[in-house]
Design a protein around this motif. Structure first.
Motif, short mmCIF file in Angstrom:
data_model
loop_
_atom_site.label_atom_id
_atom_site.label_comp_id
_atom_site.label_asym_id
_atom_site.label_seq_id
_atom_site.Cartn_x
_atom_site.Cartn_y
_atom_site.Cartn_z
N THR A 136 -41.10 -25.26 92.69
CA THR A 136 -40.84 -26.64 92.31
C THR A 136 -42.13 -27.41 92.53
OG1 THR A 136 -40.04 -27.16 94.54
CG2 THR A 136 -38.38 -26.59 92.89
N GLN A 137 -42.22 -28.56 91.87
CA GLN A 137 -43.47 -29.33 91.91
C GLN A 137 -43.97 -29.53 93.34
OE1 GLN A 137 -41.75 -32.57 89.80
NE2 GLN A 137 -41.69 -33.90 91.59
N ARG A 184 -36.58 -23.82 73.32
CA ARG A 184 -36.71 -25.10 74.01
C ARG A 184 -35.34 -25.77 73.96
NH1 ARG A 184 -41.21 -25.41 70.73
NH2 ARG A 184 -40.23 -27.02 69.47
N ARG A 212 -35.99 -27.75 79.05
CA ARG A 212 -36.37 -26.43 79.54
C ARG A 212 -37.01 -25.60 78.43
NH1 ARG A 212 -30.41 -25.45 81.13
NH2 ARG A 212 -30.35 -26.87 79.39
N ARG A 236 -38.30 -16.05 82.02
CA ARG A 236 -38.96 -17.22 82.63
C ARG A 236 -38.24 -18.48 82.16
NH1 ARG A 236 -44.02 -19.84 80.54
NH2 ARG A 236 -44.71 -21.15 82.24
N GLU A 241 -38.92 -22.68 82.55
CA GLU A 241 -39.76 -23.76 83.04
C GLU A 241 -39.11 -25.06 82.59
OE1 GLU A 241 -44.31 -25.42 82.53
OE2 GLU A 241 -43.83 -23.38 81.91
N ARG A 265 -39.78 -30.98 88.52
CA ARG A 265 -40.29 -29.90 87.69
C ARG A 265 -40.09 -28.59 88.44
NH1 ARG A 265 -42.82 -32.02 83.49
NH2 ARG A 265 -43.59 -34.14 83.65
N TYR A 266 -39.73 -27.55 87.70
CA TYR A 266 -39.47 -26.26 88.35
C TYR A 266 -39.84 -25.13 87.40
CZ TYR A 266 -35.28 -26.47 85.48
OH TYR A 266 -34.43 -26.57 84.42
N GLU A 267 -40.02 -23.95 87.98
CA GLU A 267 -40.31 -22.75 87.20
C GLU A 267 -39.69 -21.56 87.91
OE1 GLU A 267 -44.04 -20.29 85.25
OE2 GLU A 267 -44.44 -21.99 86.57
N GLN A 288 -39.41 -17.33 87.49
CA GLN A 288 -39.87 -16.13 86.80
C GLN A 288 -39.23 -14.93 87.45
OE1 GLN A 288 -44.13 -15.79 85.81
NE2 GLN A 288 -44.39 -17.77 86.81
#
Length: 192
Positions: A61-62, A142, A154, A171, A173, A185-187, A189
């Motif tokens: 996360t950010q 998207r 996303r 993934r 994002e 914001r997050y990602e 994987q």
């Protein structure tokens, strides 16, 4: 009255969130020449729950370092839900998109769906790459969701082993924002 104000806001928030669009049900009949993503993901979920493969997963996360874990304990239904939201195989959904197909050098077929300008579906863009044998090779999409108090965008990617068609990595994002809060914001994987 002031002591009830937080309860009023919570009630309003819950009522609004309850009005979010549900995930479309799995398509019974796919449109002509359309890959049925929901059926594919259901098959993969059942396979993954049975096999319980080791997964290397990173969540960030950010402003925070990614948290990395290697585990076979994954809730596959929850993990694959975001990809099921990208399923456009129902004919009623396809009217909101332009569709383009292209045959790639290796014989695979790339199918791209782009939303029409005036349409407001959740899936903004979807690209599927299908092997000559009809197996999913890659998915890119998207997604965007918004209502009066919530916004979410996303970008999702999923890749498979081209020989078996089984998921090899994915993934997600994204960014989400509540009207009364900061954006997050997050990602995520994962590699199987």
């Amino acid at each position: 009255m002031a002591k009830y104000k937080p309860l009023l806001w919570i009630g309003l928030l819950l009522a609004t969130v309850a009005c979010e669009r549900p995930v479309p049900p799995a398509a019974q009949e796919a449109g002509p020449g359309t890959f049925n993503l929901s059926s594919y993901l259901q098959e993969q979920r059942l396979r993954l729950e049975k096999e319980q493969p080791m997964v290397l997963k990173s969540v960030a996360t950010q402003d925070h370092e990614p948290e990395v874990v290697e585990t076979p304990d994954i809730d596959w239904e929850d993990e694959l839900t975001v990809f099921e939201q990208a399923d456009l195989s129902r004919p009623s959904l396809q009217e909101y998109y332009t569709r383009q197909e292209q045959v790639l050098e290796d014989g695979s077929k790339a199918i791209e769906f782009t939303k029409l300008e005036d349409a407001e579906p959740q899936v903004q863009y979807l690209r599927l790459v299908i092997t000559p044998k009809g197996k999913l090779k890659q998915l890119n999409a998207r997604l965007q969701d918004k209502n009066i108090i919530f916004f979410s965008r996303r970008a999702i990617e999923l890749s498979t082993n081209p020989q078996t068609g089984n998921i090899s990595d994915y993934r997600v994002e994204g960014v989400q924002k509540m009207i009364f809060g900061d954006s997050l914001r997050y990602e995520v994987q994962a590699r199987l």
